[in-house]
Scaffold this motif. Sequence first.
Motif, mmCIF file in Angstrom:
data_model
loop_
_atom_site.group_PDB
_atom_site.id
_atom_site.type_symbol
_atom_site.label_atom_id
_atom_site.label_comp_id
_atom_site.label_asym_id
_atom_site.label_seq_id
_atom_site.Cartn_x
_atom_site.Cartn_y
_atom_site.Cartn_z
ATOM 1 N N LEU A 155 0.844 -1.213 0.000
ATOM 2 C CA LEU A 155 0.000 0.000 0.000
ATOM 3 C C LEU A 155 0.869 1.250 0.000
ATOM 4 O O LEU A 155 0.607 2.219 -0.722
ATOM 5 N N CYS A 156 1.929 1.208 0.824
ATOM 6 C CA CYS A 156 2.848 2.361 0.876
ATOM 7 C C CYS A 156 3.517 2.562 -0.470
ATOM 8 O O CYS A 156 3.707 3.702 -0.917
ATOM 9 N N LEU A 157 3.857 1.469 -1.137
ATOM 10 C CA LEU A 157 4.473 1.568 -2.453
ATOM 11 C C LEU A 157 3.468 2.145 -3.456
ATOM 12 O O LEU A 157 3.808 3.021 -4.264
ATOM 13 N N ALA A 158 2.229 1.691 -3.363
ATOM 14 C CA ALA A 158 1.176 2.213 -4.245
ATOM 15 C C ALA A 158 0.999 3.710 -4.041
ATOM 16 O O ALA A 158 0.890 4.491 -4.993
ATOM 17 N N ARG A 159 1.011 4.123 -2.784
ATOM 18 C CA ARG A 159 0.864 5.550 -2.452
ATOM 19 C C ARG A 159 1.992 6.354 -3.084
ATOM 20 O O ARG A 159 1.779 7.410 -3.645
ATOM 21 N N ALA A 160 3.198 5.815 -2.940
ATOM 22 C CA ALA A 160 4.374 6.518 -3.488
ATOM 23 C C ALA A 160 4.313 6.580 -5.003
ATOM 24 O O ALA A 160 4.668 7.592 -5.611
ATOM 25 N N LEU A 161 3.838 5.499 -5.627
ATOM 26 C CA LEU A 161 3.811 5.451 -7.098
ATOM 27 C C LEU A 161 2.786 6.422 -7.681
ATOM 28 O O LEU A 161 2.901 6.832 -8.842
ATOM 29 N N LEU A 162 1.810 6.812 -6.901
ATOM 30 C CA LEU A 162 0.804 7.775 -7.387
ATOM 31 C C LEU A 162 1.437 9.127 -7.713
ATOM 32 O O LEU A 162 0.902 9.898 -8.503
ATOM 33 N N THR A 163 2.575 9.418 -7.081
ATOM 34 C CA THR A 163 3.225 10.706 -7.372
ATOM 35 C C THR A 163 4.113 10.624 -8.623
ATOM 36 O O THR A 163 4.729 11.601 -9.011
#
Lengths: 246, 277
Positions: A155-163
């Motif tokens: 989830l944290c990786l997904a959050r980061a990839l949104l940027t």
Amino acid sequence: MTNEILTISNFNVNYGSKKILDNINLSFKKNTINCIIGSSGCGKTTLLKSINNSIVFESELHVDGNICYDGENISDIDDSTLRKEIAMLMQMPVVFPFSLYKNLEYVLDYYLKIDKTRKNDMIVDILKKVQLYEEVKDDLNISAEKLSGGQKQRLCLARALLTEPKIILLDEPCSALDVYNTMCIENLLLSLKHESTIIIVTHNIQEAKRINDRIIFMKDGKVVEDNENFFENMSTEEARAFINVN
Amino acid sequence: MKTLSKIIKFFSYTSFILLMGIIIFIFLYTVYRSIGIINFEFIFDSPRGMVLGEEGGIFPAIIGSIWFSLTALILAFVPALCSAIYLVFYLKNNRVKTFINNVFENVAAIPSIIFGLFSYAVFVYMLGFGRCILSAGVALALMIFPFLERKIEKSFLEVDKNLLIASYNLGIDIRRTFIKIVLPLCFKEIISSVILSLLFAMGATAPILFTGGVAFATVPNSLLKPAMALPLHLYLMIAQGASQINRAYGVAAVSLMILFIFSTLAYCFSHKTYKKV
């Protein structure tokens, strides 16, 4: 056009009289996976935090030297802009006290003004990208704190990839994960290499062996060896001793 | 070691029982002495009598107390909140931070009557506002400011720093992080702090003695009018030798009941729903 996205020159970090990082000189090519290895306390995490300037959260540290991202000194770049381009994942995944959906919506609402339908689509896409969607699709409103460690990290990786970061920094992302989740993260990183430059700190030598394009071995705040064929051809005695022990 | 631990346990329990006993005794005794006094007329009527308060009620004092404490809260809350936000999220220099915290602690140690004197000199006399709720509100605001600021700051400091760093690492700025993450986590504690500050102001007598509190006033309808207040009314009743001391207990009982209701509210709000640290 240079293939280097990040250069670190004559970089030092001191804590009082103690040297944390000692004259670091490194450059990173685009779309590569760079693994930083070394024993605990050798400055790996400090180096990582220096790259996206999150070292400012540590008081009492004195920083000296240059880090240039895409040709520009990071001290000349606004911190928010810098951290959008250079995402960082910590060892322990930190999820916000919202639902899984809202964790991702939090990032999207900050950067984009989009309607609900488009937002939903983007969230589903990013969850699929990090191979989390199938596990959570029945309840995206589940509290993020109820996810397992591996799910939180994805989830944290997904959050980061949104940027849409150009560089992704990871500080021992798999240290607290089981074999399955570790493999998930590693496969993700291998696929993300085509979009971003990855710099990962790891204690897992096997993991480093599996995914690296280059190994940076650190000891006592210094870069001892910087080698694209590290495991085939170690050139320093310290590196050989470290690998033998680990 | 076991004996020492037993001794400590004994003294702890004894102190707790003694303290709780005294508090419960004060509360129950006050209520007991006010039996037969507190009724509809006592709550909603104005005071009357040769010695003011001997007859009638305390309604203007109840409303005056609310006006004083709300004015103080409105004047103190924004500076306290902004100071806490600045000290926790913006100020990086630890020396300056320590200096500011020391100043606030010293302000907290100033006797409340000094704030009354200050407000009297500046607002009542120099600026010509006269004795009014606003002048008294300033004195009370100065008194409650360090208390309120400290509680809000403590609430912010208890937020897991990793949450903030995780948000900053996504490129999200302090303002957005504060609004979306910190404020929801701290909201209930801030409300609790506000209620406790309100009670703190409501119970103060010295700062309003010569800035806005008067022996007799109608229900106030303006910040520029003086007003009665419950603690001042109680003080004046006893100081003037009111023959019906039970009526003074009635005032005290009403004050305690207001305190109890608001304290309960503050407790309910302070119950954390999110794990912060």
